[in-house]
Scaffold this motif. Structure first.
Motif, PDB file in Angstrom:
ATOM      1  N   MET A 169       0.856  -1.189   0.000  1.00  0.00           N
ATOM      2  CA  MET A 169       0.000   0.000   0.000  1.00  0.00           C
ATOM      3  C   MET A 169       0.892   1.239   0.000  1.00  0.00           C
ATOM      4  SD  MET A 169      -2.640   1.202   3.020  1.00  0.00           S
ATOM      5  CE  MET A 169      -3.497  -0.357   3.015  1.00  0.00           C
ATOM      6  N   VAL A 170       0.572   2.198  -0.831  1.00  0.00           N
ATOM      7  CA  VAL A 170       1.328   3.449  -0.865  1.00  0.00           C
ATOM      8  C   VAL A 170       0.669   4.445   0.087  1.00  0.00           C
ATOM      9  CG1 VAL A 170       0.060   4.373  -2.875  1.00  0.00           C
ATOM     10  CG2 VAL A 170       2.358   5.211  -2.367  1.00  0.00           C
ATOM     11  N   SER A 171       1.500   5.232   0.760  1.00  0.00           N
ATOM     12  CA  SER A 171       0.977   6.286   1.622  1.00  0.00           C
ATOM     13  C   SER A 171       1.708   7.582   1.302  1.00  0.00           C
ATOM     14  CB  SER A 171       1.119   5.942   3.105  1.00  0.00           C
ATOM     15  OG  SER A 171       2.438   6.130   3.553  1.00  0.00           O
ATOM     16  N   SER A 172       0.987   8.686   1.433  1.00  0.00           N
ATOM     17  CA  SER A 172       1.586   9.986   1.167  1.00  0.00           C
ATOM     18  C   SER A 172       0.757  11.073   1.821  1.00  0.00           C
ATOM     19  CB  SER A 172       1.666  10.237  -0.346  1.00  0.00           C
ATOM     20  OG  SER A 172       2.218  11.522  -0.611  1.00  0.00           O
ATOM     21  N   GLY A 173       1.429  12.145   2.151  1.00  0.00           N
ATOM     22  CA  GLY A 173       0.736  13.325   2.637  1.00  0.00           C
ATOM     23  C   GLY A 173       0.278  14.199   1.486  1.00  0.00           C
ATOM     24  N   TYR A 174       0.685  13.829   0.278  1.00  0.00           N
ATOM     25  CA  TYR A 174       0.319  14.577  -0.921  1.00  0.00           C
ATOM     26  C   TYR A 174      -0.755  13.798  -1.663  1.00  0.00           C
ATOM     27  CZ  TYR A 174       4.731  16.787   0.247  1.00  0.00           C
ATOM     28  OH  TYR A 174       5.744  17.421   0.923  1.00  0.00           O
ATOM     29  N   SER A 175      -2.001  13.952  -1.233  1.00  0.00           N
ATOM     30  CA  SER A 175      -3.090  13.163  -1.819  1.00  0.00           C
ATOM     31  C   SER A 175      -3.357  13.522  -3.274  1.00  0.00           C
ATOM     32  CB  SER A 175      -4.367  13.311  -0.990  1.00  0.00           C
ATOM     33  OG  SER A 175      -4.756  14.671  -0.945  1.00  0.00           O
ATOM     34  N   SER A 176      -2.836  14.662  -3.734  1.00  0.00           N
ATOM     35  CA  SER A 176      -3.039  15.050  -5.131  1.00  0.00           C
ATOM     36  C   SER A 176      -2.010  14.408  -6.064  1.00  0.00           C
ATOM     37  CB  SER A 176      -2.984  16.572  -5.267  1.00  0.00           C
ATOM     38  OG  SER A 176      -1.698  17.043  -4.881  1.00  0.00           O
ATOM     39  N   ASP A 177      -1.028  13.715  -5.508  1.00  0.00           N
ATOM     40  CA  ASP A 177      -0.015  13.059  -6.336  1.00  0.00           C
ATOM     41  C   ASP A 177      -0.705  12.046  -7.245  1.00  0.00           C
ATOM     42  OD1 ASP A 177       2.037  11.111  -7.190  1.00  0.00           O
ATOM     43  OD2 ASP A 177       3.337  12.240  -5.835  1.00  0.00           O
ATOM     44  N   PRO A 178      -0.408  12.059  -8.553  1.00  0.00           N
ATOM     45  CA  PRO A 178      -1.066  11.132  -9.479  1.00  0.00           C
ATOM     46  C   PRO A 178      -0.901   9.661  -9.098  1.00  0.00           C
ATOM     47  CG  PRO A 178       0.422  12.628 -10.658  1.00  0.00           C
ATOM     48  CD  PRO A 178       0.533  12.943  -9.200  1.00  0.00           C
ATOM     49  N   ILE A 179       0.188   9.317  -8.456  1.00  0.00           N
ATOM     50  CA  ILE A 179       0.425   7.924  -8.061  1.00  0.00           C
ATOM     51  C   ILE A 179      -0.626   7.485  -7.039  1.00  0.00           C
ATOM     52  CG2 ILE A 179       2.047   6.341  -6.940  1.00  0.00           C
ATOM     53  CD1 ILE A 179       4.277   8.109  -8.223  1.00  0.00           C
ATOM     54  N   MET A 180      -1.084   8.401  -6.204  1.00  0.00           N
ATOM     55  CA  MET A 180      -2.108   8.069  -5.216  1.00  0.00           C
ATOM     56  C   MET A 180      -3.435   7.729  -5.886  1.00  0.00           C
ATOM     57  SD  MET A 180      -0.771   8.117  -2.167  1.00  0.00           S
ATOM     58  CE  MET A 180      -2.047   8.447  -0.951  1.00  0.00           C
ATOM     59  N   HIS A 181      -3.662   8.266  -7.064  1.00  0.00           N
ATOM     60  CA  HIS A 181      -4.922   8.013  -7.780  1.00  0.00           C
ATOM     61  C   HIS A 181      -4.819   6.840  -8.751  1.00  0.00           C
ATOM     62  CE1 HIS A 181      -6.715  11.611  -6.094  1.00  0.00           C
ATOM     63  NE2 HIS A 181      -5.570  12.203  -6.307  1.00  0.00           N
ATOM     64  N   GLU A 182      -3.599   6.539  -9.167  1.00  0.00           N
ATOM     65  CA  GLU A 182      -3.374   5.454 -10.125  1.00  0.00           C
ATOM     66  C   GLU A 182      -2.388   4.443  -9.555  1.00  0.00           C
ATOM     67  OE1 GLU A 182      -2.209   7.200 -13.850  1.00  0.00           O
ATOM     68  OE2 GLU A 182      -3.820   8.669 -13.774  1.00  0.00           O
ATOM     69  N   TYR A 183      -2.524   4.160  -8.264  1.00  0.00           N
ATOM     70  CA  TYR A 183      -1.568   3.317  -7.550  1.00  0.00           C
ATOM     71  C   TYR A 183      -1.374   1.950  -8.186  1.00  0.00           C
ATOM     72  CZ  TYR A 183      -5.947   1.739  -5.445  1.00  0.00           C
ATOM     73  OH  TYR A 183      -7.218   1.277  -5.248  1.00  0.00           O
ATOM     74  N   GLY A 184      -2.430   1.385  -8.753  1.00  0.00           N
ATOM     75  CA  GLY A 184      -2.341   0.061  -9.370  1.00  0.00           C
ATOM     76  C   GLY A 184      -1.386   0.020 -10.543  1.00  0.00           C
ATOM     77  N   ASN A 185      -1.213   1.138 -11.220  1.00  0.00           N
ATOM     78  CA  ASN A 185      -0.286   1.205 -12.354  1.00  0.00           C
ATOM     79  C   ASN A 185       1.170   1.159 -11.911  1.00  0.00           C
ATOM     80  OD1 ASN A 185      -2.472   1.476 -14.071  1.00  0.00           O
ATOM     81  ND2 ASN A 185      -2.337   3.705 -14.146  1.00  0.00           N
ATOM     82  N   TYR A 186       1.401   1.307 -10.626  1.00  0.00           N
ATOM     83  CA  TYR A 186       2.768   1.346 -10.093  1.00  0.00           C
ATOM     84  C   TYR A 186       3.086   0.146  -9.208  1.00  0.00           C
ATOM     85  CZ  TYR A 186       2.426   6.053 -11.885  1.00  0.00           C
ATOM     86  OH  TYR A 186       2.251   7.138 -12.718  1.00  0.00           O
ATOM     87  N   GLY A 187       2.190  -0.831  -9.152  1.00  0.00           N
ATOM     88  CA  GLY A 187       2.443  -2.051  -8.386  1.00  0.00           C
ATOM     89  C   GLY A 187       1.831  -2.078  -6.997  1.00  0.00           C
ATOM     90  N   PHE A 188       1.174  -0.984  -6.605  1.00  0.00           N
ATOM     91  CA  PHE A 188       0.554  -0.941  -5.277  1.00  0.00           C
ATOM     92  C   PHE A 188      -0.843  -1.541  -5.327  1.00  0.00           C
ATOM     93  CE2 PHE A 188       3.521   2.690  -5.406  1.00  0.00           C
ATOM     94  CZ  PHE A 188       4.322   2.371  -4.314  1.00  0.00           C
ATOM     95  N   CYS A 189      -1.285  -2.116  -4.211  1.00  0.00           N
ATOM     96  CA  CYS A 189      -2.625  -2.711  -4.152  1.00  0.00           C
ATOM     97  C   CYS A 189      -3.673  -1.715  -3.676  1.00  0.00           C
ATOM     98  CB  CYS A 189      -2.627  -3.956  -3.255  1.00  0.00           C
ATOM     99  SG  CYS A 189      -2.352  -3.629  -1.503  1.00  0.00           S
ATOM    100  N   SER A 190      -3.237  -0.660  -2.994  1.00  0.00           N
ATOM    101  CA  SER A 190      -4.146   0.368  -2.501  1.00  0.00           C
ATOM    102  C   SER A 190      -3.334   1.561  -2.007  1.00  0.00           C
ATOM    103  CB  SER A 190      -5.035  -0.178  -1.378  1.00  0.00           C
ATOM    104  OG  SER A 190      -4.256  -0.591  -0.290  1.00  0.00           O
ATOM    105  N   CYS A 191      -4.038   2.560  -1.482  1.00  0.00           N
ATOM    106  CA  CYS A 191      -3.347   3.746  -0.977  1.00  0.00           C
ATOM    107  C   CYS A 191      -4.032   4.255   0.287  1.00  0.00           C
ATOM    108  CB  CYS A 191      -3.320   4.844  -2.037  1.00  0.00           C
ATOM    109  SG  CYS A 191      -4.923   5.560  -2.405  1.00  0.00           S
ATOM    110  N   ILE A 192      -3.282   5.026   1.050  1.00  0.00           N
ATOM    111  CA  ILE A 192      -3.823   5.690   2.233  1.00  0.00           C
ATOM    112  C   ILE A 192      -3.125   7.035   2.367  1.00  0.00           C
ATOM    113  CG2 ILE A 192      -2.208   4.547   3.812  1.00  0.00           C
ATOM    114  CD1 ILE A 192      -4.527   4.599   5.912  1.00  0.00           C
TER     115      ILE A 192
END
Length: 128
Positions: free
Chosen positions: A87-110
């Motif tokens: 799972m990816v986590s970030s304080g920058y919720s606007s980061d594109p990776i947070m919205h398209e996490y599956g394209n980067y190998g993550f299963c979800s985000c928080i």
């Protein structure tokens, strides 16, 4: 649903964030381990995997200014274990990776900062 025996690895370079996440996860019944950067997280994941006691989930901070961040570390973890849940986590919720996490190998985000209920729901959804 009992979480006893479920292992979660938390990678965050901010010690206070990692400590709070670890305490919340322990309160929720998880065995939580922390790593300060991607290199350490990959090493811990590899060691657990080789001992046939892999982590049930890894929560990785996206940005680590002084080391390997989640974007690179997830690739290494998935090379070790293609079934790993990260799972990816970030304080920058606007980061594109947070919205398209599956394209980067993550299963979800928080998004950070975590709250107990949000962390519980995100972790349960990712593990189950």
């Amino acid at each position: 649903m009992s979480e006893a025996g479920k292992k979660v690895l938390v990678m965050d370079d901010e010690e206070i964030v990692a400590d709070i996440a670890q305490q919340m996860l322990k309160y929720l019944g998880y065995d939580a381990i922390v790593a300060g950067n991607g290199e350490d997280a990959v090493k811990l994941y590899r060691e657990a995997y080789e001992l046939e006691d892999p982590f049930d989930l890894v929560i990785m901070d996206l940005n680590i200014p002084q080391g390997m961040g989640g974007m690179e570390a997830v690739k290494h973890v998935l090379k070790i274990d293609s079934e790993a849940k990260v799972m990816v986590s970030s304080g920058y919720s606007s980061d594109p990776i947070m919205h398209e996490y599956g394209n980067y190998g993550f299963c979800s985000c928080i998004a950070k900062p975590f709250d107990l209920k949000g962390l519980q729901e995100a972790v349960q959804a990712a593990i189950h």
